[in-house]
Each structure stands twice: as C-alpha cells, then as structure tokens.
Design a protein around this motif. Structure first.
Motif, short mmCIF file in Angstrom:
data_model
loop_
_atom_site.label_atom_id
_atom_site.label_comp_id
_atom_site.label_asym_id
_atom_site.label_seq_id
_atom_site.Cartn_x
_atom_site.Cartn_y
_atom_site.Cartn_z
N LYS A 2 0.86 -1.18 0.00
CA LYS A 2 0.00 0.00 0.00
C LYS A 2 0.89 1.23 0.00
CE LYS A 2 -3.44 -2.41 2.77
NZ LYS A 2 -2.65 -3.62 2.93
N SER A 3 0.40 2.32 -0.57
CA SER A 3 1.19 3.55 -0.58
C SER A 3 0.28 4.75 -0.39
CB SER A 3 1.94 3.69 -1.91
OG SER A 3 1.03 3.87 -2.98
N LYS A 4 0.90 5.83 0.09
CA LYS A 4 0.16 7.06 0.30
C LYS A 4 1.10 8.24 0.06
CE LYS A 4 -2.77 9.43 3.65
NZ LYS A 4 -3.40 9.33 4.98
N LEU A 5 0.61 9.22 -0.69
CA LEU A 5 1.32 10.48 -0.87
C LEU A 5 1.05 11.29 0.39
CD1 LEU A 5 2.85 12.60 -2.59
CD2 LEU A 5 0.61 13.27 -3.50
N ILE A 6 2.11 11.63 1.16
CA ILE A 6 1.88 12.34 2.41
C ILE A 6 2.26 13.82 2.34
CG2 ILE A 6 2.04 10.28 3.86
CD1 ILE A 6 4.89 11.22 4.64
N GLN A 7 3.00 14.20 1.29
CA GLN A 7 3.37 15.61 1.18
C GLN A 7 3.77 15.94 -0.24
OE1 GLN A 7 6.25 17.00 4.05
NE2 GLN A 7 6.96 18.61 2.70
N THR A 8 3.38 17.12 -0.69
CA THR A 8 3.89 17.69 -1.94
C THR A 8 4.43 19.07 -1.60
OG1 THR A 8 2.24 16.49 -3.24
CG2 THR A 8 3.34 18.35 -4.31
N ALA A 9 5.72 19.26 -1.81
CA ALA A 9 6.36 20.53 -1.51
C ALA A 9 6.11 21.52 -2.65
CB ALA A 9 7.84 20.33 -1.28
N PRO A 10 6.22 22.82 -2.40
CA PRO A 10 5.98 23.83 -3.43
C PRO A 10 6.81 23.64 -4.69
CG PRO A 10 6.13 24.88 -1.28
CD PRO A 10 6.47 23.43 -1.08
N GLY A 11 8.04 23.12 -4.60
CA GLY A 11 8.88 22.91 -5.78
C GLY A 11 8.55 21.65 -6.55
N GLY A 12 7.56 20.88 -6.09
CA GLY A 12 7.18 19.66 -6.78
C GLY A 12 7.68 18.39 -6.14
N GLU A 13 8.51 18.48 -5.11
CA GLU A 13 9.01 17.29 -4.41
C GLU A 13 7.85 16.59 -3.72
OE1 GLU A 13 11.18 17.34 -0.38
OE2 GLU A 13 12.77 17.32 -1.89
N ARG A 14 7.74 15.28 -3.95
CA ARG A 14 6.69 14.49 -3.32
C ARG A 14 7.30 13.51 -2.33
NH1 ARG A 14 3.50 11.80 -8.23
NH2 ARG A 14 5.65 11.33 -8.83
N THR A 15 6.59 13.28 -1.22
CA THR A 15 7.00 12.29 -0.23
C THR A 15 5.91 11.24 -0.13
OG1 THR A 15 8.25 13.94 1.01
CG2 THR A 15 7.68 11.90 2.16
N PHE A 16 6.31 9.98 -0.29
CA PHE A 16 5.39 8.85 -0.23
C PHE A 16 5.79 7.94 0.94
CE2 PHE A 16 5.68 9.96 -4.72
CZ PHE A 16 4.36 9.95 -5.14
N VAL A 17 4.80 7.27 1.50
CA VAL A 17 5.05 6.17 2.43
C VAL A 17 4.51 4.91 1.77
CG1 VAL A 17 4.51 5.16 4.67
CG2 VAL A 17 5.05 7.60 4.50
N LEU A 18 5.33 3.87 1.74
CA LEU A 18 4.95 2.58 1.17
C LEU A 18 5.01 1.56 2.30
CD1 LEU A 18 6.53 4.31 -1.06
CD2 LEU A 18 6.78 2.17 -2.25
N VAL A 19 3.98 0.74 2.42
CA VAL A 19 3.97 -0.33 3.42
C VAL A 19 3.80 -1.65 2.68
CG1 VAL A 19 2.83 -1.27 5.46
CG2 VAL A 19 3.01 1.22 5.17
N PHE A 20 4.83 -2.47 2.74
CA PHE A 20 4.83 -3.75 2.05
C PHE A 20 4.13 -4.81 2.91
CE2 PHE A 20 8.01 -1.50 -0.27
CZ PHE A 20 8.11 -2.11 -1.51
N ASP A 21 3.49 -5.74 2.25
CA ASP A 21 2.78 -6.83 2.90
C ASP A 21 3.66 -8.07 2.98
OD1 ASP A 21 0.30 -5.44 3.18
OD2 ASP A 21 -0.09 -5.79 1.05
N PRO A 22 3.32 -9.02 3.89
CA PRO A 22 4.07 -10.26 3.96
C PRO A 22 4.14 -10.96 2.60
CG PRO A 22 2.58 -10.11 5.82
CD PRO A 22 2.25 -8.96 4.89
N GLY A 23 5.34 -11.41 2.24
CA GLY A 23 5.54 -12.12 0.98
C GLY A 23 5.92 -11.23 -0.19
N ASP A 24 5.71 -9.91 -0.08
CA ASP A 24 6.08 -9.00 -1.18
C ASP A 24 7.58 -9.05 -1.41
OD1 ASP A 24 3.46 -8.12 -1.47
OD2 ASP A 24 3.80 -6.18 -0.49
#
Length: 149
Positions: A2-24
């Motif tokens: 699963k993933s979620k975009l948690i921040q977009t900075a004014p210059g376009g930088e994006r921060t994502f959090v990814l959570v992997f599941d068992p077996g991935d």
C-alpha cells in the motif's frame, strides 16, 4: 503493498510512504512503484523485516556482484537507496541494506532481493529533477552521470 502520498512541496518534491505486505518482493515493488508514479530521481529509507534476503558485494576485478544469501528471518536495520533513470529511460533503483540476525550479528551490501515478513515501511522522497545513469564499461556498472541533462 500500500502507498500514500503524504506531502507535496511547493517545488514539486513528493513524499510517499509505502507499506509492504508479507511475501512481497521488495526490489520489484520499489521498481514498479517508481515506474508507476514516474519517479525520475529520489531517495528512500526503510525499516522492517524479511524472511530471506540476497545482497551482494561488487568485485571490481571481475566486474560483477558476489551474491550473499541469508535464508532466515532478519530485521532490516537500514535500507537506503536512490532512484534514477537508465540510459533507455527505465527506472533504476539502487539500494543498500544492513540486516540483523537473531544472534545480533549484522550483514549488509548491495540489496538484490528480499521477501517481506511481516512488514517493511518505506519513506520515498522524490526530487522533481531527473538523474540518469550511464554504463561505465571500465568499472562494469552504470553510475549517475551528472553531465547528462
């Protein structure tokens, strides 16, 4: 994963959090995510655990990685890396890992494969620039080429 975009900075930088599941499988998941979200440059860090891991040590004389496999549950003490683009435009994820074994010993190297058990939590910070890698035959690997635009 699963993933979620948690921040977009004014210059376009994006921060994502990814959570992997068992077996991935981690590397395939990171590459698919970066490709699907058009990440051309970025860095990531991660913590969690794996049921098995393969990493390597680059032998400069042979110009290839020596493979090291750990076929047991390990804690991911540090997984760091960057994202760039290969000469053909495809995504390249360049990760390094340090894992801890049950007895407290640590091993690490260039991360090649690992299966999540029970979770892996990744923070990926995208830079709006593009980084390109160029294959260097004298070394045997592709390195970030700062002369490329």
């Amino acid at each position: 994963m699963k993933s979620k975009l948690i921040q977009t900075a004014p210059g376009g930088e994006r921060t994502f959090v990814l959570v992997f599941d068992p077996g991935d499988e981690v590397l395939a998941g990171l590459e698919a995510f970066a490709t699907g979200h058009d990440v051309s440059a970025g860095t990531f860090t991660a913590l969690g655990a794996l049921s098995s891991v393969r990493f390597g040590f680059f032998d400069l004389e042979r110009k290839e990685y020596e493979s090291i496999e750990v076929m047991e549950q390990v804690e991911v003490l540090s997984l760091i890396g960057n994202v760039s683009r290969k000469e053909d435009g495809s995504v390249q994820v360049h990760p390094h890992i340090v894992v801890g074994k049950r007895d407290g010993t640590a091993l690490g190297g260039h991360f090649m494969r690992g299966y999540v058990q029970p979770t892996l939590e990744v923070t990926l910070v995208e830079d709006p620039a593009t980084l390109r890698r160029t294959f260097r035959p004298e070394i045997g690997i592709a390195l970030i080429d700062l002369d490329q635009e």
